[in-house]
Design an enzyme around this catalytic site. Structure first.
Site, mmCIF file in Angstrom:
data_model
loop_
_atom_site.group_PDB
_atom_site.id
_atom_site.type_symbol
_atom_site.label_atom_id
_atom_site.label_comp_id
_atom_site.label_asym_id
_atom_site.label_seq_id
_atom_site.Cartn_x
_atom_site.Cartn_y
_atom_site.Cartn_z
ATOM 1 N N ILE A 13 48.459 23.597 40.239
ATOM 2 C CA ILE A 13 48.760 24.413 39.062
ATOM 3 C C ILE A 13 49.955 25.319 39.313
ATOM 4 C CG2 ILE A 13 47.884 26.231 37.544
ATOM 5 C CD1 ILE A 13 45.104 25.015 37.852
ATOM 6 N N ASN A 80 48.147 32.729 42.135
ATOM 7 C CA ASN A 80 47.628 31.375 42.016
ATOM 8 C C ASN A 80 46.947 30.887 43.295
ATOM 9 O OD1 ASN A 80 47.592 28.514 40.803
ATOM 10 N ND2 ASN A 80 48.796 28.236 42.680
ATOM 11 N N SER A 129 38.602 32.086 37.382
ATOM 12 C CA SER A 129 37.740 30.969 37.027
ATOM 13 C C SER A 129 36.510 31.464 36.287
ATOM 14 C CB SER A 129 37.296 30.219 38.282
ATOM 15 O OG SER A 129 36.342 29.232 37.965
ATOM 16 N N LYS A 156 35.840 34.742 42.675
ATOM 17 C CA LYS A 156 36.557 34.729 41.406
ATOM 18 C C LYS A 156 36.056 35.834 40.473
ATOM 19 C CE LYS A 156 39.619 31.533 42.024
ATOM 20 N NZ LYS A 156 41.063 31.820 41.993
#
Length: 228
Positions: A13, A80, A129, A156
């Site tokens: 990503i 990221n 997430s 997350k």
């Protein structure tokens, strides 16, 4: 020209986000732990490379110093870099997962704040997430309900909370987190699932290109703001 730093951007990503932002005219710095892979990715895209290991204070400081020396500011920061940590649920693995997925956000954000404050439209995006969302993991209609990744999910949750707390403490800078969708990357290869990275990166790009009046302290996916 918008100056952008993306951590963990030599693949997946992060790489696709860099590609799409470059197409929009951003000057993109690809941050990666591995110098050879990072330089190769940057060369393939026409981006710039900085060695950046989010678990290493000196590496983070050096990367931001390089950008500061060359650009004098940072307009967009994309968190990221991340790992699943599926090997075992023990102390060393937990420390490694949280160091990468949560503490790394603190390291990079703190190092970047002086440069972000010099931007006319500073923006920070955290690739988080829904696996870390109480709403999602307790909703039988959501895929996260069936996902058993305790360390990843907990880290997350921390990543999203850090994003919200930074949004509150730094009102001049936009901080938003996102659920990118189940994506076919190295992290999901063992599960044999996921859509193309091009689709998931679009949500990152949307949040990375918000105007000065854009939202802050939110958690999004491609459909809009999510419960958390």
């Amino acid at each position: 020209m918008t100056v952008t730093l993306i951590t963990g951007a030599n693949k997946g990503i992060g790489f696709e986000t860099a590609k799409q932002l470059l197409e929009l005219g951003h000057k993109v710095y690809i941050g990666a732990r591995d110098v050879e892979r990072g330089e190769k990715a940057a060369a393939a895209l026409g981006a710039h490379f900085v060695q950046l290991d989010v678990t290493d204070d000196a590496s983070v400081s050096g990367a931001l110093a390089t950008i500061g020396s060359a650009e004098g500011r940072l307009d967009v920061l994309v968190h990221n870099a991340g790992i699943l940590g599926t090997e075992s649920a023990d102390g060393p693995t937990a420390l490694r997962v949280f160091d990468t997925n949560a503490v790394g956000i603190v390291r990079v954000t703190e190092a970047a704040l002086p440069l972000l404050r010099k931007s006319s439209n500073p923006t920070v995006v955290t690739v988080s997430s829904s696996a870390g969302s109480f709403w999602a993991v307790n909703n039988p209609d959501r895929p996260e309900f069936h996902l058993s990744l305790a360390l990843y999910s907990a880290s997350k949750s921390a990543a999203t909370m850090l994003t919200i707390q930074y949004a509150k403490s730094q009102p001049g800078i936009k901080f938003n987190a996102l659920e990118p969708g189940t994506t076919a990357t190295d992290m999901t290869a063992a599960f044999g699932i996921g859509r193309p990275v091009e689709e998931s990166a679009r949500t990152v790009v949307r949040l990375a290109t918000l105007g000065p009046d854009g939202p802050t302290g939110t958690f999004h996916d491609e459909t809009g703001e999510l419960p958390w």
